[in-house]
Design an enzyme around this catalytic site. Sequence first.
Site, mmCIF file in Angstrom:
data_model
loop_
_atom_site.group_PDB
_atom_site.id
_atom_site.type_symbol
_atom_site.label_atom_id
_atom_site.label_comp_id
_atom_site.label_asym_id
_atom_site.label_seq_id
_atom_site.Cartn_x
_atom_site.Cartn_y
_atom_site.Cartn_z
ATOM 1 C CG LEU A 82 -7.663 -0.503 6.006
ATOM 2 C CD1 LEU A 82 -7.912 -1.780 6.796
ATOM 3 C CD2 LEU A 82 -8.849 0.465 6.157
ATOM 4 N N GLY A 83 -3.833 -1.123 4.031
ATOM 5 C CA GLY A 83 -3.530 -1.099 2.596
ATOM 6 C C GLY A 83 -4.097 -2.330 1.925
ATOM 7 C CB ILE A 107 -1.714 -7.140 3.107
ATOM 8 C CG1 ILE A 107 -0.864 -7.481 1.867
ATOM 9 C CG2 ILE A 107 -1.815 -8.354 4.031
ATOM 10 C CD1 ILE A 107 0.617 -7.710 2.157
ATOM 11 C CB SER A 164 -4.570 10.046 5.070
ATOM 12 O OG SER A 164 -4.109 9.070 4.176
ATOM 13 N NE ARG A 194 10.063 -6.265 4.833
ATOM 14 C CZ ARG A 194 9.299 -7.086 4.114
ATOM 15 N NH1 ARG A 194 8.456 -7.897 4.717
ATOM 16 N NH2 ARG A 194 9.388 -7.104 2.797
ATOM 17 C CG ASP A 232 5.355 -14.251 9.084
ATOM 18 O OD1 ASP A 232 5.786 -15.428 9.193
ATOM 19 O OD2 ASP A 232 5.221 -13.685 7.987
ATOM 20 C CD GLU A 276 12.398 -11.658 9.114
ATOM 21 O OE1 GLU A 276 12.566 -12.060 7.947
ATOM 22 O OE2 GLU A 276 11.385 -11.067 9.487
ATOM 23 C CG HIS A 291 9.466 -13.181 6.373
ATOM 24 N ND1 HIS A 291 10.282 -12.077 6.402
ATOM 25 C CD2 HIS A 291 8.461 -12.863 5.515
ATOM 26 C CE1 HIS A 291 9.802 -11.138 5.600
ATOM 27 N NE2 HIS A 291 8.690 -11.601 5.032
HETATM 28 P P1 NAP Z 1 0.252 -1.092 0.949
HETATM 29 O O1 NAP Z 1 -0.907 -1.478 0.112
HETATM 30 O O2 NAP Z 1 1.172 -0.036 0.463
HETATM 31 O O3 NAP Z 1 -0.335 -0.652 2.375
HETATM 32 C C1 NAP Z 1 0.465 -0.091 3.335
HETATM 33 C C2 NAP Z 1 -0.394 0.628 4.357
HETATM 34 O O4 NAP Z 1 0.468 1.147 5.358
HETATM 35 C C3 NAP Z 1 -1.203 1.780 3.793
HETATM 36 O O5 NAP Z 1 -2.529 1.637 4.181
HETATM 37 C C4 NAP Z 1 -0.592 3.024 4.418
HETATM 38 O O6 NAP Z 1 -1.624 3.932 4.745
HETATM 39 C C5 NAP Z 1 0.079 2.489 5.680
HETATM 40 N N1 NAP Z 1 1.255 3.266 6.025
HETATM 41 C C6 NAP Z 1 2.317 3.566 5.237
HETATM 42 N N2 NAP Z 1 3.179 4.343 5.902
HETATM 43 C C7 NAP Z 1 2.646 4.546 7.118
HETATM 44 C C8 NAP Z 1 3.069 5.285 8.260
HETATM 45 N N3 NAP Z 1 4.208 5.994 8.274
HETATM 46 N N4 NAP Z 1 2.287 5.263 9.359
HETATM 47 C C9 NAP Z 1 1.115 4.577 9.357
HETATM 48 N N5 NAP Z 1 0.671 3.860 8.308
HETATM 49 C C10 NAP Z 1 1.427 3.846 7.203
HETATM 50 O O7 NAP Z 1 1.164 -2.338 1.284
HETATM 51 P P2 NAP Z 1 0.765 -3.892 1.323
HETATM 52 O O8 NAP Z 1 0.829 -4.446 -0.040
HETATM 53 O O9 NAP Z 1 -0.483 -4.039 2.105
HETATM 54 O O10 NAP Z 1 2.027 -4.472 2.147
HETATM 55 C C11 NAP Z 1 2.339 -3.957 3.417
HETATM 56 C C12 NAP Z 1 3.663 -4.499 3.911
HETATM 57 O O11 NAP Z 1 3.498 -5.832 4.369
HETATM 58 C C13 NAP Z 1 4.788 -4.630 2.874
HETATM 59 O O12 NAP Z 1 5.447 -3.409 2.652
HETATM 60 C C14 NAP Z 1 5.700 -5.675 3.491
HETATM 61 O O13 NAP Z 1 6.706 -5.068 4.264
HETATM 62 C C15 NAP Z 1 4.769 -6.465 4.402
HETATM 63 N N6 NAP Z 1 4.604 -7.862 3.915
HETATM 64 C C16 NAP Z 1 4.988 -8.914 4.705
HETATM 65 C C17 NAP Z 1 4.806 -10.201 4.242
HETATM 66 C C18 NAP Z 1 5.190 -11.383 5.080
HETATM 67 O O14 NAP Z 1 5.559 -12.402 4.519
HETATM 68 N N7 NAP Z 1 5.095 -11.324 6.384
HETATM 69 C C19 NAP Z 1 4.273 -10.443 2.989
HETATM 70 C C20 NAP Z 1 3.885 -9.359 2.223
HETATM 71 C C21 NAP Z 1 4.043 -8.063 2.700
HETATM 72 P P3 NAP Z 1 -1.397 5.535 4.655
HETATM 73 O O15 NAP Z 1 -0.784 5.805 3.309
HETATM 74 O O16 NAP Z 1 -2.762 6.122 4.836
HETATM 75 O O17 NAP Z 1 -0.499 5.854 5.787
HETATM 76 C C1 8YV Z 2 8.500 -12.387 0.916
HETATM 77 C C2 8YV Z 2 7.436 -10.299 1.899
HETATM 78 O O1 8YV Z 2 8.642 -13.539 1.680
HETATM 79 O O2 8YV Z 2 6.350 -9.543 -0.058
HETATM 80 C C3 8YV Z 2 6.950 -9.235 0.979
HETATM 81 O O3 8YV Z 2 7.146 -8.050 1.322
HETATM 82 O O4 8YV Z 2 7.874 -10.031 2.966
HETATM 83 C C4 8YV Z 2 7.316 -11.716 1.509
HETATM 84 O O5 8YV Z 2 6.274 -11.920 0.623
HETATM 85 C C5 8YV Z 2 9.800 -11.732 0.845
HETATM 86 O O6 8YV Z 2 9.794 -10.525 0.226
HETATM 87 C C6 8YV Z 2 10.748 -12.720 0.148
HETATM 88 O O7 8YV Z 2 11.650 -12.131 -0.624
#
Ligand code: NAP
Ligand code: 8YV
Length: 312
Positions: free
Chosen positions: A151-152, A154, A175, A231, A255, A260, A278
């Site tokens: 719950l960060g 996104i 937490s 991921r 996704d 990949e 993705h």
């Molecule tokens: P963020 O704000 O850092 O949020 C991450 C969340 O994950 C936090 O709430 C954290 O809560 C939790 N977390 C971290 N480590 C954990 C663990 N070991 N066990 C359980 N929960 C854990 O990150 P965000 O900006 O939302 O982005 C999250 C991820 O989405 C990115 O790192 C990226 O890999 C992925 N993403 C994918 C795409 C896509 O295109 N599909 C695009 C953007 C991002 P706690 O600290 O309380 O554990």
């Molecule tokens: C991107 C992502 O597509 O922000 C991330 O963590 O997974 C996606 O937004 C990727 O990082 C492209 O480089």
Amino acid sequence: MKPEILQMGPMMPHVEAALESAYQVHRYWEAGDRAALLAETGARVRAVATGGDDGCPRAVIEALPKLEMISSFGVGYDAVDVAACREHGVRLTNTPDVLNDAVAELALGLMIALCRRIPQADVLVREGGWLEGAYPLTGELTGARVGILGLGRIGKEIARRCQAFRMRVAYHGRSEQPYEPYEYYADLVAMARDVGWLVVIAPGTAETRGIVSRRVLEALGPEGCLVNVARGSLVDEPALVEMLQSGALGGAALDVFEDEPRVPEVLLGLDNVVLSPHQGSATMKTRAAMGNLVVKNLAAHFAGKPLLSPVV
Ligand code: NAP
Ligand code: 8YV
């Protein structure tokens, strides 16, 4: 003299144009002999521009003794060797927040597509199947329970959108966040047991590798659906594929994948999955904003100003 930077892979045209105008750019992925490029420019390169896929391995960081910072496109920076950055005093920036809405939107889109069987219905209409009779009834998101792993930034946007769909939201993280209105589960298996939908949106780290284990998927069960927009590394992919095939898991909307752009062959033939290449942040508006942040972080660094979105 423009500062010299190393670009690890292709970037969006507006980003490349901005980089070319401000820096002398060495294009790593185009070099016939990459080791020779590093040897020749290593003593002058002060920054790296990279993306979530290309990242920056330790070997590159250590071949650049004058490296000061890495500006990475994407919020996830799992492909950058963060330990090497810390050891060598290299700053690292990513592109958080500007992509929250786009990723949350795709997560909900995948959920609706899986639940209401939109891809299959589209094919049916195109192929004339509607003329043969009504389409089978589907499930519905309204009123269902959803558990969010992570719950960060996104995750919170996904939660808000799930609420708008009148779903009941819970979450798991390391937490509790006492000011959030959702039920907290310290135990991921317990949450998976209680929900119909598990949405994965935590970072790819050593700690989260395989966190969505076979046990978690078993707890989600034959009526449950997994959504992964984080991921591929977070999910036990062989277990996921096997359980989708046997019906031990109800469905999945994915996704992201372990290797990949290669997707497990079996998934391509399954009716209970929705697959996406993705695409979480892949809108014109969001990608432009991410690219701007890459450029602005580099500019801030070379102007001696605070970085806009520092990781290290
Ligand atoms: P963020 O704000 O850092 O949020 C991450 C969340 O994950 C936090 O709430 C954290 O809560 C939790 N977390 C971290 N480590 C954990 C663990 N070991 N066990 C359980 N929960 C854990 O990150 P965000 O900006 O939302 O982005 C999250 C991820 O989405 C990115 O790192 C990226 O890999 C992925 N993403 C994918 C795409 C896509 O295109 N599909 C695009 C953007 C991002 P706690 O600290 O309380 O554990
Ligand atoms: C991107 C992502 O597509 O922000 C991330 O963590 O997974 C996606 O937004 C990727 O990082 C492209 O480089």
